[in-house]
Design an enzyme around this catalytic site. Structure first.
Site, PDB file in Angstrom:
ATOM      1  N   SER A  60      -1.684  14.637  -4.106  1.00 10.22           N
ATOM      2  CA  SER A  60      -0.294  14.987  -4.431  1.00 10.22           C
ATOM      3  C   SER A  60      -0.132  16.477  -4.723  1.00 10.22           C
ATOM      4  CB  SER A  60       0.171  14.197  -5.652  1.00 10.22           C
ATOM      5  OG  SER A  60      -0.098  12.830  -5.491  1.00 10.22           O
TER       6      SER A  60
HETATM    7  N1  SAH Z   1      -2.657  10.833  -7.070  1.00  6.99           N
HETATM    8  C1  SAH Z   1      -3.399  10.759  -5.844  1.00  6.99           C
HETATM    9  C2  SAH Z   1      -2.426  10.442  -4.740  1.00  6.99           C
HETATM   10  C3  SAH Z   1      -2.989   9.709  -3.638  1.00  6.99           C
HETATM   11  S1  SAH Z   1      -1.829   9.291  -2.374  1.00  6.99           S
HETATM   12  C4  SAH Z   1      -4.091  12.093  -5.610  1.00  6.99           C
HETATM   13  O1  SAH Z   1      -3.597  13.087  -6.154  1.00  6.99           O
HETATM   14  O2  SAH Z   1      -5.085  12.161  -4.882  1.00  6.99           O
HETATM   15  C5  SAH Z   1      -1.429   7.639  -2.814  1.00  6.99           C
HETATM   16  C6  SAH Z   1      -2.552   6.654  -2.780  1.00  6.99           C
HETATM   17  O3  SAH Z   1      -1.968   5.351  -3.009  1.00  6.99           O
HETATM   18  C7  SAH Z   1      -3.292   6.535  -1.450  1.00  6.99           C
HETATM   19  O4  SAH Z   1      -4.653   6.779  -1.680  1.00  6.99           O
HETATM   20  C8  SAH Z   1      -3.039   5.094  -1.004  1.00  6.99           C
HETATM   21  O5  SAH Z   1      -4.144   4.500  -0.353  1.00  6.99           O
HETATM   22  C9  SAH Z   1      -2.756   4.415  -2.333  1.00  6.99           C
HETATM   23  N2  SAH Z   1      -2.001   3.154  -2.218  1.00  6.99           N
HETATM   24  C10 SAH Z   1      -0.987   2.820  -1.385  1.00  6.99           C
HETATM   25  N3  SAH Z   1      -0.560   1.571  -1.626  1.00  6.99           N
HETATM   26  C11 SAH Z   1      -1.328   1.086  -2.652  1.00  6.99           C
HETATM   27  C12 SAH Z   1      -1.376  -0.150  -3.355  1.00  6.99           C
HETATM   28  N4  SAH Z   1      -0.559  -1.160  -3.077  1.00  6.99           N
HETATM   29  N5  SAH Z   1      -2.289  -0.299  -4.341  1.00  6.99           N
HETATM   30  C13 SAH Z   1      -3.138   0.703  -4.662  1.00  6.99           C
HETATM   31  N6  SAH Z   1      -3.143   1.908  -4.029  1.00  6.99           N
HETATM   32  C14 SAH Z   1      -2.247   2.097  -3.039  1.00  6.99           C
END
Ligand code: SAH
Length: 213
Positions: A60
């Protein structure tokens, strides 16, 4: 410029952009984003924008994370549920402030990568689960039933009911809601068992993928 100096510059930018919570600014000062991005993106680690990580997901944007953390009014007593571990960067930021972080990621290789990065840094207050975060914290250790704070890092079509249930009385949740690329950041609170929803501006996250709707 050294990573340390770039990090200090980012923290100043966050403060200028309206981040006033000292705990949040301190967390950004303490957390090396370069250790959570792909090696080929390390030189971009301190640009205030999202970057690609593995499995077509993104780390993010720092300002977006800071806004969400500030909305949550975090403190050292909080037990927080994080949905979307991704790279683990936000997990590490949270772990510097709160008592415990319980984090859920649906893509196993991402969770394993984040577990390694977080453990290497010596954090002892982070618990991981691989699965669908829309189901909340289930069949996982520690067996918490509710959380004082919940942070969702993927755009949800609607607010998962299980997350509303797992939000403690007096608790706060931030969650991007919407099915298009542009979503609405929602701040949810629970007072006397009632869910109160406030809109907190536009945002853009990868979608929350779930069979729960
Ligand atoms: N805060 C993280 C953001 C990652 S992007 C960072 O800064 O790295 C969002 C993440 O949510 C992705 O890795 C995706 O695989 C995950 N995601 C999407 N749907 C999800 C769900 N139902 N349960 C758990 N994770 C999920």
């Amino acid at each position: 410029m050294r990573f340390e100096d770039q990090r200090a510059k980012l923290v100043k930018e966050l403060a200028k952009s309206g981040i006033r919570d000292e705990k949040v600014l301190r967390a950004f000062t303490l957390t090396p984003r370069e250790d959570f991005v792909l090696p080929e993106y390390q030189s971009y680690a301190y640009q205030n924008r999202p970057l690609p990580i593995a499995m077509e997901q993104t780390i993010s944007q720092p300002l977006m994370i800071a806004i969400m953390m500030q909305l949550l009014e975090l403190n050292s007593d909080d037990i927080i549920l994080e949905i979307g571990t991704g790279s683990g960067y936000q997990t590490a930021l949270l772990a510097t402030i709160v008592k415990e972080v319980c984090t859920v990621e649906r893509i196993e290789p991402l969770s394993l990568g984040a577990q390694k990065a977080i453990k290497n840094k010596g954090y002892k207050n982070v618990h991981f689960r691989i699965g669908d975060g829309a189901q909340g914290w289930e069949k996982a250790y520690p067996p918490y039933k509710e959380f004082s704070k919940i942070i969702v890092s993927a755009g949800a079509a609607s607010i998962p009911q299980r997350l509303e249930e797992q939000l403690a009385e007096g608790g706060l949740m931030v969650i991007p809601v919407g099915i298009t690329k542009l979503q609405e950041l929602n701040k949810i609170s629970k007072r006397n068992g009632e869910i109160i929803r406030e809109h907190s501006g536009a945002c853009s996250f990868v979608p929350l993928i779930t069979d729960q709707d």
